[in-house]
Each structure stands twice: as structure tokens, then as C-alpha cells.
Design a protein around this motif. Sequence first.
Motif, PDB file in Angstrom:
ATOM      1  N   VAL A  45       0.840  -1.200   0.000  1.00  0.00           N
ATOM      2  CA  VAL A  45       0.000   0.000   0.000  1.00  0.00           C
ATOM      3  C   VAL A  45       0.876   1.252   0.000  1.00  0.00           C
ATOM      4  O   VAL A  45       2.013   1.229   0.472  1.00  0.00           O
ATOM      5  N   MET A  85      -8.680   4.398  -0.325  1.00  0.00           N
ATOM      6  CA  MET A  85      -8.173   3.045  -0.518  1.00  0.00           C
ATOM      7  C   MET A  85      -8.699   2.449  -1.826  1.00  0.00           C
ATOM      8  O   MET A  85      -7.968   1.809  -2.570  1.00  0.00           O
ATOM      9  N   ASN A  89      -6.326   1.448  -5.040  1.00  0.00           N
ATOM     10  CA  ASN A  89      -6.262   0.091  -5.565  1.00  0.00           C
ATOM     11  C   ASN A  89      -6.692   0.027  -7.029  1.00  0.00           C
ATOM     12  O   ASN A  89      -6.002  -0.575  -7.851  1.00  0.00           O
TER      13      ASN A  89
END
Length: 127
Positions: A45, A85, A89
Motif C-alpha cells: 500500500v 483506498m 487500488n
Amino acid sequence: MGINLNMDLFKSRVQKMSKAMSTAKVDAVLEKASKPTLESMKKHVGKRTWKLHDSLGVVKRKGSAGNRKFELGSKADNREDIEKMYYHNYGGTRRVGSHFIEKSASESKAEAHRIMVEGIKKEFDLK
């Protein structure tokens, strides 16, 4: 001529497992098995502000003892962090996604499977 198979041992083992299978035992096994995936997610991440990194964890536990599932992702409460997030992604109109969830899942799949098999053998006294 035919083959006679004695299934008594198999039936007794299945009955023993179904009696012993509780949500707490299954959760303990899944908790151990989810650690490599979480570590891999934290490795892949983005770490620009460390918000996503710090918010990763087990989001939901659902299902019964026999069919229990853990969902891993962002434990953040506010919508902004969850959206961040998602776009990190999958990407957006001006940004290419990093696909860190898929990378982490494929990278840690074998290790999680191995831990799960060992945990099941240990928790349910199998050989």
C-alpha cells in the motif's frame, strides 16, 4: 465381484470435527492465516501519509463456524479514507491503480494456506 469400503472411521472423524468446530476455533485459525496477507498488504500500500497503512486490518467476520470468512481492508470509519483506498487500488480517471489488494492476495496465498492447514490439524487434533 465388488469392493467393500468401510466408512466407519471416516464417519466418526467427520462427526468428531463437526462437534469440535466452533466459531472461536475457526476464528483462531483464520486470524493466524490472515497475518501474512495483512503484512503483504501493508508492504504494497502507498505510504504517502501512512493513513491507509495504519487503517488496514480485519474489517468483518461473517458466516457460521463451518463457512467462516474474514474480510480484510481499511478499518477507517470515515468515507474519505475508504474512498482513498478504493481509488488507490483500482485507479480513477487521472490515476492508474496499484492493485495492491490483488498483489498481496496472490503473493501470500501459499503461506496463508499452509498456516491454515497446520492450524486446522492442531485445533481439531488431526494427523
